[in-house]
Design a protein around this motif. Structure first.
Motif, PDB file in Angstrom:
ATOM      1  N   GLN A 104      15.761  18.744 -37.719  1.00  0.00           N
ATOM      2  CA  GLN A 104      15.285  19.144 -36.464  1.00  0.00           C
ATOM      3  C   GLN A 104      15.075  20.471 -36.234  1.00  0.00           C
ATOM      4  OE1 GLN A 104      13.750  15.074 -35.071  1.00  0.00           O
ATOM      5  NE2 GLN A 104      13.030  16.840 -33.146  1.00  0.00           N
ATOM      6  N   ASP A 107      11.520  16.309 -28.786  1.00  0.00           N
ATOM      7  CA  ASP A 107      10.243  16.726 -29.734  1.00  0.00           C
ATOM      8  C   ASP A 107       9.949  18.498 -30.244  1.00  0.00           C
ATOM      9  OD1 ASP A 107       9.160  14.694 -28.532  1.00  0.00           O
ATOM     10  OD2 ASP A 107       8.898  15.854 -27.385  1.00  0.00           O
ATOM     11  N   HIS A 128      -2.716  15.140 -28.840  1.00  0.00           N
ATOM     12  CA  HIS A 128      -2.161  15.512 -29.610  1.00  0.00           C
ATOM     13  C   HIS A 128      -2.104  16.928 -29.385  1.00  0.00           C
ATOM     14  CE1 HIS A 128      -2.602  11.924 -31.832  1.00  0.00           C
ATOM     15  NE2 HIS A 128      -3.479  12.257 -32.565  1.00  0.00           N
ATOM     16  N   VAL A 165       6.259  19.932 -30.940  1.00  0.00           N
ATOM     17  CA  VAL A 165       5.543  18.301 -31.596  1.00  0.00           C
ATOM     18  C   VAL A 165       5.005  17.182 -29.840  1.00  0.00           C
ATOM     19  CG1 VAL A 165       4.650  16.387 -32.847  1.00  0.00           C
ATOM     20  CG2 VAL A 165       5.991  18.815 -33.431  1.00  0.00           C
ATOM     21  N   THR A 166       3.836  17.056 -29.446  1.00  0.00           N
ATOM     22  CA  THR A 166       4.017  15.946 -28.504  1.00  0.00           C
ATOM     23  C   THR A 166       2.434  15.441 -29.203  1.00  0.00           C
ATOM     24  OG1 THR A 166       2.751  17.231 -27.045  1.00  0.00           O
ATOM     25  CG2 THR A 166       5.251  17.032 -26.748  1.00  0.00           C
ATOM     26  N   ARG A 188       5.517  10.128 -35.798  1.00  0.00           N
ATOM     27  CA  ARG A 188       6.840  11.203 -35.645  1.00  0.00           C
ATOM     28  C   ARG A 188       8.257  11.170 -36.718  1.00  0.00           C
ATOM     29  NH1 ARG A 188       8.168  13.055 -30.920  1.00  0.00           N
ATOM     30  NH2 ARG A 188      10.225  13.431 -31.251  1.00  0.00           N
ATOM     31  N   GLU A 189       8.068  10.015 -38.209  1.00  0.00           N
ATOM     32  CA  GLU A 189       9.223  10.268 -38.339  1.00  0.00           C
ATOM     33  C   GLU A 189       8.552  10.464 -39.725  1.00  0.00           C
ATOM     34  OE1 GLU A 189      10.463   5.707 -39.372  1.00  0.00           O
ATOM     35  OE2 GLU A 189      10.511   4.942 -37.659  1.00  0.00           O
ATOM     36  N   TYR A 220       9.467  13.562 -39.727  1.00  0.00           N
ATOM     37  CA  TYR A 220      11.168  13.952 -40.254  1.00  0.00           C
ATOM     38  C   TYR A 220      11.628  14.010 -40.882  1.00  0.00           C
ATOM     39  CZ  TYR A 220      16.171  12.858 -39.611  1.00  0.00           C
ATOM     40  OH  TYR A 220      17.395  12.626 -40.187  1.00  0.00           O
TER      41      TYR A 220
END
Lengths: 482, 482
Positions: free
Chosen positions: B116, B141, B290, B314-315, B322-323, B326
């Motif tokens: 990230q 985030d 989102h 990103v929220t 999220r994984e 990533y």
């Protein structure tokens, strides 16, 4: 309405994609590292030893001074004319920075470049390829990219239409390929490297897998070859490369040649030959074979992973197909200029007579000879361990030892719903802080187990790694031996 | 066998994808430029005036000194301790470089970072977002990317499963969105900005288009909003933004907020508000919506396009989704570290009391006030031309004038199988060297014609552009007027 995006409603290709080099083991390692920072006595080791990824500078490898001098001057050209700069920078780095700036339209290092990269830098790279291979290279065939990964994605995006399109990939392979094929919805057609012959690449195996794929309705579009090999460390013999070129020519396949480790050859009996040189020396021209070569600033003796520089040399495609590759490059505008400059530098380092030449050679050879020693030490250490056999790292940055796990260990792994190689790597990490990547992330002959270990920890740390690994392995085998 | 890859056998999604910003007109411009270089009298103009792309430094905009000083020092930290460095660099750039190096594990600017981006730099960015918005921001985030484009691709890749998934996009839009949706095989669901009300974004239009898409069996997954607008230059009012947030909340859509022009607002009556600030000020938390915000180092007053830095915040997604984001970031390892450092710098420039503060402010305000003047001059010039109307550029870097083409011109375009707006832009380029992008590359209400013109040529060149454009336009209208 509640937010609608859940793991059940995202692109299934994203879910399918795996990337072990930064997968479960590495996430666990990062967690342990944080715990150790908070509480140094939390584990029986004081630091995490990352052997999971080809990231030399993260483990203390120094950058090449000349390259960094030129980058700094290009980032802040205002100091070029100052007298103090003469004292801080070598004369040839100042000269090179001026030359590079002259090659950039408007000397604007902060501008988007041509979608393929700055023309002058591509000229430098093409000339270097020509000098390396002894065959012409065209700057218009060079597409500069943020490392090799985006270049690989671009070619997969171009070639894969559906799951009926297949890409022949070595097993074991670098998981960028399996990830990219999964993301683009294609089919990975595996061919197995022969561990018994030092990870030999047999054309008979290629033919067999191609036929099998065809009989399953798969159109095989390309062959990926990683040379020197990742994770296997093998360096292909020229005769073998010729047979591979012949195979691609006969079958009309695109040869995707991952040549990012071209500077990383550690044994005197092997030499790197680019596939383009091999193809051209066989008399095959642009018209005979589609050939793409990937290169990166992340590997070699430079190891500038964080700069995200690289290029692909694309030959043998028609002008209309080339236009579409150009368009794909254009959608992201261009690769980063610092990476572009660095790619030109690694392909055109200081020459005899340049002020920096001797210090450059000392830095380069210091790194490469140390890598060769580390590869040998680790290989020998692995081969001394019960149940482990390890081929030589002739090149690249990795060893991929095979571990003959006791049945009891495999059972213990099954009980915690874990692949046996992941189980071994997790135990190793928890007990020693050493981070290997399980072989399942790269692919392996079913029923065999491996892990990938980089040769990158600094040389003074290698003895401790060997000791810790040896002690751990003995305990592990004592616990699980039948 | 002959090589098999032809334009008929590549991925049709690649063929479908269009990218006008570097399309036909720009390729023609590059050709003319080469011809002029070879033969200066070849055309009735001496240089090509690129108004096609938001690439300020290619047109002579200077980089911000402080930013470049810090980048140079981070590229070559060996000089930090030298006495000459004090004379060449400002005290606070030296201090900042040291601070940034301390934030990088092992001070290794040549290493791959966390997927990230470097945690310390993400801390800086999160703190800056918090200061900007008055609401908390979490460094976890932040996903740092090589410019905003790869971030947009990543979200499209995550959300689009098939052509049955739709993304609501403004028309006109920045063609990155249409290109990315095409490449990922989704459906662009257009919503039209209202030219008559200064490119107003009406929620009634969003609702109408959403319903229509639904009735065609399309699952709309996200709404793209570009604010300030590209190519339109409009800046949304806060009330309008609230209505948009409400719409996304009600419909469970991901709000993809392209906020790369957040520093480019030229009119006192408008102010940039991030969508996250607006959503949080309405009381909506992570659980309610989102939200993804894109930022880039390429725009603003810095205009560092070539550095390829940026991030997305990103929220509102679950940990499992999220994984996967990533993992997508991991497949390319990381964005370039120079771009990462620069992204932290643009979000955290010199502050009152810092040595560089005054010169930094002078550079920044010089650029922004000049851009505002250029926007006004060009807007006025367009509005004086027969058949052309042009909304104000409240922000961003573009004007998107509408041209009411005479029927005879449309017929002439049809005769050469060219869209009328492309025909106008091609004539303009051939006669004046000025490069505009035809409106069809961005989308427009059918039957209307536009072009995009950047406000980026250096101020001293604007009068000549206006004169050349005015003369050309008069000739063009004289030729084709009914």
């Amino acid at each position: 309405m509640a937010p609608q995006v859940t793991v059940d409603s995202i692109n299934p290709k994203v879910i399918e994609c795996q990337y072990a080099v930064r997968g479960e083991i590495v996430i666990l390692a990062q967690k342990l590292q944080q715990e150790i920072q908070a509480k140094p006595e939390a584990y029986p080791f004081q630091e995490i030893l990352y052997c999971n990824i080809g990231n030399p500078q993260s483990l203390g490898q120094k950058s090449i001074t000349f390259f960094r001098e030129v980058l700094a001057l290009c980032d802040h050209p205002a100091i070029l004319a100052k007298s103090e700069t003469q004292a801080l920078f070598s004369a040839d780095s100042i000269e090179r920075a001026r030359k590079i700036l002259d090659q950039i339209p408007g000397r604007a290092t902060g501008a988007y470049s041509h979608s393929q990269g700055i023309k002058g830098l591509r000229d430098t790279i093409a000339a270097a390829i020509e000098a390396r291979d002894g065959f012409p290279a065209d700057p218009n065939d060079i597409f500069m990219t943020d490392g090799a990964s985006p270049a690989v994605h671009m070619m997969m995006q171009l070639l894969i239409r559906s799951e009926k399109d297949g890409i022949l990939c070595p097993i074991p392979q670098y998981p960028l390929y399996s990830a990219s094929i999964a993301l683009h919805g294609g089919t990975l057609v595996p061919y197995y490297l022969d561990e018994a012959t030092g990870w030999g690449l047999e054309v008979s195996e290629l033919k067999k897998q191609l036929q099998e794929a065809k009989s399953n309705g798969i159109t095989v579009r390309a062959l990926v070859v990683i040379n020197p090999g990742n994770p296997t460390g093998q360096v292909l013999a020229e005769e073998n490369q010729k047979a591979i070129v012949e195979f691609c020519k006969e079958e009309g396949l695109v040869l995707l040649a991952d040549e990012v480790y071209q500077e990383n050859v550690y044994v005197p009996e092997k030499k790197f030959h680019s596939f383009k040189k091999v193809a051209r020396s066989m008399g095959y021209s642009e018209k005979d074979i589609h050939l793409v070569s990937f290169q990166s600033v992340s590997k070699g003796y430079y190891g500038e992973c964080g700069k995200r520089g690289g290029y692909m040399e694309v030959t043998g495609f028609g002008a209309d197909v080339r236009e579409h590759i150009y368009k794909l490059a254009s959608v992201n505008l261009c690769s980063n200029i610092t990476g572009q400059i660095l790619a030109s530098l690694v392909m055109s380092p200081p020459k005899v007579g340049d002020k920096s030449y001797e210090s450059y050679i000392a830095e380069r050879d210091g790194i490469l000879s140390s890598l060769a020693r580390r590869a040998k030490t680790l290989e020998d250490a692995f081969n001394k361990l019960e149940g482990i056999t390890c081929n030589k790292a002739e090149g690249a940055m990795y060893l991929f030892p095979r571990i003959n796990l006791p049945k009891k260990a495999i059972k213990a792994a099954e009980e915690v719903k874990t692949a046996p190689d992941l189980f071994y790597c997790r135990c190793l990490l928890n007990e020693t802080g050493i981070v290997f990547v399980p072989g399942s992330g790269f692919g392996q002959v079913p029923g065999t187990w491996h892990f990938r270990c980089t040769i990158l920890p600094q040389e003074e740390k290698i003895p401790a790694i060997v000791t810790r690994l040896t002690d751990f392995h003995k305990r592990f085998m004592d616990e699980f031996r039948e």
